[in-house]
Design an enzyme around this catalytic site. Structure first.
Site, PDB file in Angstrom:
ATOM      1  N   CYS A  95      -4.413   3.855 -32.488  1.00  0.00           N
ATOM      2  CA  CYS A  95      -4.518   2.398 -32.401  1.00  0.00           C
ATOM      3  C   CYS A  95      -3.196   1.677 -32.688  1.00  0.00           C
ATOM      4  O   CYS A  95      -3.084   0.475 -32.458  1.00  0.00           O
ATOM      5  CB  CYS A  95      -5.605   1.893 -33.344  1.00  0.00           C
ATOM      6  SG  CYS A  95      -7.277   2.377 -32.854  1.00  0.00           S
ATOM      7  N   HIS A 153      -4.741  -5.821 -35.369  1.00  0.00           N
ATOM      8  CA  HIS A 153      -5.519  -4.863 -34.584  1.00  0.00           C
ATOM      9  C   HIS A 153      -7.002  -5.185 -34.723  1.00  0.00           C
ATOM     10  O   HIS A 153      -7.486  -5.474 -35.819  1.00  0.00           O
ATOM     11  CB  HIS A 153      -5.231  -3.440 -35.076  1.00  0.00           C
ATOM     12  CG  HIS A 153      -6.108  -2.402 -34.451  1.00  0.00           C
ATOM     13  ND1 HIS A 153      -6.259  -2.290 -33.095  1.00  0.00           N
ATOM     14  CD2 HIS A 153      -6.889  -1.435 -35.009  1.00  0.00           C
ATOM     15  CE1 HIS A 153      -7.093  -1.289 -32.831  1.00  0.00           C
ATOM     16  NE2 HIS A 153      -7.492  -0.764 -33.980  1.00  0.00           N
ATOM     17  N   ASN A 170     -13.055  -2.653 -30.081  1.00  0.00           N
ATOM     18  CA  ASN A 170     -11.761  -2.019 -30.339  1.00  0.00           C
ATOM     19  C   ASN A 170     -11.283  -1.328 -29.062  1.00  0.00           C
ATOM     20  O   ASN A 170     -11.812  -0.294 -28.667  1.00  0.00           O
ATOM     21  CB  ASN A 170     -11.902  -1.002 -31.472  1.00  0.00           C
ATOM     22  CG  ASN A 170     -10.584  -0.333 -31.842  1.00  0.00           C
ATOM     23  OD1 ASN A 170      -9.571  -0.530 -31.176  1.00  0.00           O
ATOM     24  ND2 ASN A 170     -10.597   0.469 -32.891  1.00  0.00           N
TER      25      ASN A 170
END
Length: 332
Positions: A116, A256, A286
């Site tokens: 990520c 994020h 996500n």
């Protein structure tokens, strides 16, 4: 001699049309909308349903969106950096294919993988290339088809992830705008808590690994959450302190989009009101490497030239970090 800094000068995005809502997930796995929303902040996510299309398809679309908005000649691009954890295939770099497909025939390209944090690390890399003076235009794309590695009978992971892509153009700036500072971290302790067990050199694919569902993402949610909260909040606070920034100095936090509670914890450590925190997790879930560029694309209209923005991420491995930049333009 005027100092050269690297700045984001354009953004683009792409998300698939198909919407996988919490209500639909309720029919697929033992969960419900209230449970998902209260624990993650996610209401829906986008899924690339076409099995013949991979991460490259979305990356190309995001790049083309940027190109069409700016009138950029793809032949002027020097480098295409592809931040992804779901490349089209092993060995053949997805970024190379993307560069060719968008007409960036004078660019070299490669993939960068840090889970990520891939886009954040990629932004650091793009910045270094531009500030070196060797390259003028670097196209950084963050894209992931997470649906390709998710087990939709595993409620620990299937509620979290979605598909999408975002792109930014990084160019030189002589006004002191763009990249200001970074703190990037990693810790191999995370290898066991968020991973795909099979498919690599350690455990090559076999009938047994497929039968055991070892090619899907598995995570220890509580452990990852604990490390993510402390990691993202720590570096975001540290980069403020190192640059003598108060919460009043920060215009935007671009975190994020993994979990709304992680975002809130980071903002609280920084002393920021929610009006300064960019959030679109409710729409996309996500999207891994795509979360940060999608945020920049979605909120581009609100940014003003000179705005102080902190980008922060946390990913498997573990990888995490924060980048401080001054936004380089006001959209016309």
């Amino acid at each position: 001699m005027t100092k050269i800094t690297a700045a984001i000068t354009a953004v683009g995005k792409y998300v698939p049309d198909f919407v996988l809502s919490n209500q639909v997930l309720e029919t697929m796995v033992d969960t419900n909308d209230e449970w998902i929303t209260s624990r993650t902040g996610i209401k829906e996510r986008r899924i690339l349903k076409d099995k013949d299309k991979g991460t490259s398809f979305m990356a190309i679309k995001a790049a083309q969106d940027l190109i069409s908005k700016t009138g950029l000649d793809p032949k002027e691009i020097d480098l295409v950096l592809m931040a992804t954890t779901t490349p089209d295939m092993p060995v053949a770099a997805t970024g190379v294919f993307v560069a060719t497909q968008i007409g960036a025939t004078n660019a070299f390209a490669y993939d960068l993988q840090a889970a990520c944090s891939s886009f954040l690390y990629g932004l650091s890399t793009a910045t270094s290339y531009v500030e070196s003076g060797r390259y003028k235009k670097v196209l950084l794309i963050g894209a992931d088809k997470m649906s390709s590695i998710i087990d939709y009978t595993d409620r620990a992971t299937c509620i979290i992830f979605g598909d999408g892509a975002g792109a930014v153009l990084v160019e030189a700036n002589t006004e002191g705008l763009g990249f200001q500072d970074e703190i990037l971290k990693s810790d191999g302790i995370g290898r066991e808590f968020l991973k795909i067990e099979a498919g690599g050199s350690l455990l090559p694919p076999s009938a047994e690994t497929v039968a055991n569902k070892q090619h899907y993402v598995h995570q220890d949610g509580k452990t990852v959450f604990k490390y993510a909260v402390s990691g993202m909040a720590d570096v975001s606070e540290q980069i403020m302190q190192r640059n003598n920034l108060t919460h009043d100095d920060i215009n935007w936090l671009a975190p994020h989009q993994a979990n709304k509670r992680i975002i809130d914890a980071t903002a609280n450590r920084m002393g920021l009101n929610e009006e300064k925190v960019l959030v679109n997790i409710h729409n996309y879930g996500n999207t891994t490497s795509a979360t940060l560029p999608l945020l920049l694309a979605d909120f581009e209209d609100q940014f003003k030239k000179g705005d102080n923005i902190i980008l922060a991420s946390f990913g498997g491995g573990f990888t995490w970090g924060a980048i401080y930049l001054k936004w380089a333009y006001t959209k016309k």
